[in-house]
Design a protein around this motif. Sequence first.
Motif, PDB file in Angstrom:
ATOM      1  N   ALA A 256      -2.713   5.108  -1.982  1.00 24.63           N
ATOM      2  CA  ALA A 256      -3.004   3.895  -1.137  1.00 24.63           C
ATOM      3  C   ALA A 256      -2.500   3.962   0.286  1.00 24.63           C
ATOM      4  O   ALA A 256      -3.072   3.708   1.317  1.00 24.63           O
ATOM      5  N   MET A 257      -1.510   4.615   0.269  1.00 20.93           N
ATOM      6  CA  MET A 257      -0.870   5.098   1.696  1.00 20.93           C
ATOM      7  C   MET A 257      -1.457   5.976   2.449  1.00 20.93           C
ATOM      8  O   MET A 257      -1.936   5.757   3.689  1.00 20.93           O
ATOM      9  N   ARG A 258      -2.115   6.929   1.725  1.00 22.31           N
ATOM     10  CA  ARG A 258      -3.024   7.816   2.475  1.00 22.31           C
ATOM     11  C   ARG A 258      -4.191   7.186   2.997  1.00 22.31           C
ATOM     12  O   ARG A 258      -4.887   7.554   4.040  1.00 22.31           O
ATOM     13  N   GLN A 259      -5.099   6.500   2.073  1.00 20.43           N
ATOM     14  CA  GLN A 259      -6.170   5.644   2.716  1.00 20.43           C
ATOM     15  C   GLN A 259      -5.592   4.811   3.614  1.00 20.43           C
ATOM     16  O   GLN A 259      -6.682   4.688   4.607  1.00 20.43           O
ATOM     17  N   SER A 260      -4.641   4.192   3.620  1.00 22.23           N
ATOM     18  CA  SER A 260      -4.290   3.331   4.866  1.00 22.23           C
ATOM     19  C   SER A 260      -4.192   4.073   6.285  1.00 22.23           C
ATOM     20  O   SER A 260      -4.744   3.480   6.931  1.00 22.23           O
ATOM     21  N   LEU A 261      -3.546   4.996   6.144  1.00 24.60           N
ATOM     22  CA  LEU A 261      -3.554   5.876   7.405  1.00 24.60           C
ATOM     23  C   LEU A 261      -4.981   6.438   7.664  1.00 24.60           C
ATOM     24  O   LEU A 261      -5.504   6.474   8.983  1.00 24.60           O
ATOM     25  N   GLU A 262      -5.573   6.848   6.834  1.00 27.79           N
ATOM     26  CA  GLU A 262      -7.179   7.294   7.123  1.00 27.79           C
ATOM     27  C   GLU A 262      -8.014   6.073   7.753  1.00 27.79           C
ATOM     28  O   GLU A 262      -8.479   6.334   8.768  1.00 27.79           O
ATOM     29  N   ASN A 263      -7.929   4.827   7.195  1.00 27.78           N
ATOM     30  CA  ASN A 263      -8.538   3.872   7.739  1.00 27.78           C
ATOM     31  C   ASN A 263      -8.140   3.498   9.177  1.00 27.78           C
ATOM     32  O   ASN A 263      -8.855   3.264  10.092  1.00 27.78           O
ATOM     33  N   SER A 264      -6.672   3.587   9.314  1.00 27.26           N
ATOM     34  CA  SER A 264      -6.029   3.654  10.696  1.00 27.26           C
ATOM     35  C   SER A 264      -6.782   4.481  11.709  1.00 27.26           C
ATOM     36  O   SER A 264      -6.845   4.023  12.866  1.00 27.26           O
ATOM     37  N   LEU A 265      -6.708   5.655  11.283  1.00 27.66           N
ATOM     38  CA  LEU A 265      -7.042   6.563  12.208  1.00 27.66           C
ATOM     39  C   LEU A 265      -8.462   6.373  12.687  1.00 27.66           C
ATOM     40  O   LEU A 265      -9.072   6.491  13.831  1.00 27.66           O
TER      41      LEU A 265
ATOM     42  N   LEU B 223      10.233   4.430  -4.382  1.00 28.94           N
ATOM     43  CA  LEU B 223      10.767   4.950  -2.863  1.00 28.94           C
ATOM     44  C   LEU B 223      10.656   6.302  -2.658  1.00 28.94           C
ATOM     45  O   LEU B 223      10.205   6.795  -1.720  1.00 28.94           O
ATOM     46  N   ALA B 224      11.064   7.004  -3.639  1.00 32.05           N
ATOM     47  CA  ALA B 224      11.028   8.679  -3.316  1.00 32.05           C
ATOM     48  C   ALA B 224       9.555   9.083  -3.139  1.00 32.05           C
ATOM     49  O   ALA B 224       9.322   9.956  -2.241  1.00 32.05           O
ATOM     50  N   ARG B 225       8.505   8.712  -3.998  1.00 36.74           N
ATOM     51  CA  ARG B 225       7.232   9.072  -3.998  1.00 36.74           C
ATOM     52  C   ARG B 225       6.491   8.662  -2.668  1.00 36.74           C
ATOM     53  O   ARG B 225       5.826   9.348  -2.096  1.00 36.74           O
ATOM     54  N   SER B 226       7.045   7.291  -2.191  1.00 36.97           N
ATOM     55  CA  SER B 226       6.508   6.894  -0.853  1.00 36.97           C
ATOM     56  C   SER B 226       6.990   7.560   0.323  1.00 36.97           C
ATOM     57  O   SER B 226       6.223   8.076   1.362  1.00 36.97           O
ATOM     58  N   ILE B 227       8.367   7.886   0.555  1.00 37.68           N
ATOM     59  CA  ILE B 227       8.808   8.757   1.265  1.00 37.68           C
ATOM     60  C   ILE B 227       8.160  10.259   1.315  1.00 37.68           C
ATOM     61  O   ILE B 227       8.064  10.785   2.433  1.00 37.68           O
ATOM     62  N   GLU B 228       8.119  10.724   0.202  1.00 38.65           N
ATOM     63  CA  GLU B 228       7.519  12.151   0.076  1.00 38.65           C
ATOM     64  C   GLU B 228       6.152  11.912   0.632  1.00 38.65           C
ATOM     65  O   GLU B 228       5.697  12.936   1.278  1.00 38.65           O
ATOM     66  N   THR B 229       5.128  11.332   0.410  1.00 34.80           N
ATOM     67  CA  THR B 229       3.911  10.786   0.815  1.00 34.80           C
ATOM     68  C   THR B 229       3.929  10.788   2.438  1.00 34.80           C
ATOM     69  O   THR B 229       3.245  11.564   2.891  1.00 34.80           O
ATOM     70  N   LEU B 230       5.019   9.906   3.053  1.00 36.86           N
ATOM     71  CA  LEU B 230       5.317   9.606   4.395  1.00 36.86           C
ATOM     72  C   LEU B 230       5.214  11.052   4.999  1.00 36.86           C
ATOM     73  O   LEU B 230       4.716  11.578   6.195  1.00 36.86           O
TER      74      LEU B 230
ATOM     75  N   ARG C 167       0.761  -1.413   0.015  1.00 39.63           N
ATOM     76  CA  ARG C 167       0.097   0.119  -0.173  1.00 39.63           C
ATOM     77  C   ARG C 167       0.838   1.243  -0.105  1.00 39.63           C
ATOM     78  O   ARG C 167       0.295   2.186   0.576  1.00 39.63           O
ATOM     79  N   LEU C 168       1.730   1.252  -0.594  1.00 37.65           N
ATOM     80  CA  LEU C 168       3.125   2.298  -0.728  1.00 37.65           C
ATOM     81  C   LEU C 168       2.753   3.421  -1.887  1.00 37.65           C
ATOM     82  O   LEU C 168       3.752   4.306  -1.703  1.00 37.65           O
ATOM     83  N   ASP C 169       1.895   3.190  -2.808  1.00 39.99           N
ATOM     84  CA  ASP C 169       1.787   4.269  -3.637  1.00 39.99           C
ATOM     85  C   ASP C 169       1.008   5.352  -2.910  1.00 39.99           C
ATOM     86  O   ASP C 169       0.252   5.234  -1.915  1.00 39.99           O
ATOM     87  N   PRO C 170       1.181   6.599  -3.342  1.00 37.78           N
ATOM     88  CA  PRO C 170       0.618   7.853  -2.485  1.00 37.78           C
ATOM     89  C   PRO C 170      -0.996   7.502  -2.090  1.00 37.78           C
ATOM     90  O   PRO C 170      -1.183   7.873  -0.986  1.00 37.78           O
TER      91      PRO C 170
END
Length: 274
Positions: free
Chosen positions: A83-92, A114-121, A78-81
């Motif tokens: 999906a990553m955002r959605q994962s955190l929203e679901n977690s919250l 990697l760079a896009r995932s870290i940028e999103t993080l 779930r590390l594309d931007p």
Amino acid sequence: MHRLTTRNGLDLPRIGLGTWPMIGAECTRAVHQALDLGYRHIDTASAYDNETAVGQALRDSSVPREQIHLTTKVWWDRLDPAAMRQSLENSLRALGTEQVDLFHIHWPGKDWDLARSIETLTALREEGKARHIGVANFPLGLLRQVIEALGAPLSAIQVEYHVLLGQQPLLDYARQHDVLLTAYTPLARGRAAQQPVIQDIAHKHGVLPSQVALKWLLDQDGVAVIPKASSRENQLSNLAALEVRLDDQDRARIAGLPKDQRVVNPDFAPAWNS
């Protein structure tokens, strides 16, 4: 005291409660009980399927949310931007909180940007969804890339670390960059306490072998531990490991144990020496 801090403000209790593989009512009960006993550091992840149970314990507890350090993680697929955002929203939503204290990438991805995932993080931190960010299960080379090449403001790294698995190069690097290291599986799933050396040291001090194994980690600068414990007895004994006193002879004997026994090594794990 029994806390670790970084210059950028992460304030992490040295002993936390690991919640995998507890789920449902068992998990809620264990987390609620741990908070009653004085734990203020709870570790979960989207992949554990227990964030809702953890969130219920947080709501049921009389301990104010702001006094609890809460870590969660996003899974490696779930590390594309988006999906990553959605994962955190679901977690919250599951945890019932507007912000986690620490948000980790759980494992390095496969064929990922990697760079896009870290940028999103980093963006999720800047937006206030996570107070601090980190990575888990990143080998030294990848951690170096994230910090030096990509400039990520990491506060922590979480890896397997115990008396039978060395992490010295990674720990040295983390300390140089003001990154705290959280040791998961700190008892090597029971193997640590079965070592005659650990048992002998425990007998010498009148404590449990598990407490010796935990204190070896807790005595190290910049290291926190998150042993999983569901019973009141085990939760209390893990907390009491903070009071154990190891001497130089004990540490020398523990140093002599093999340091290459990795317990967690799934087929999607990175090349650990990369």
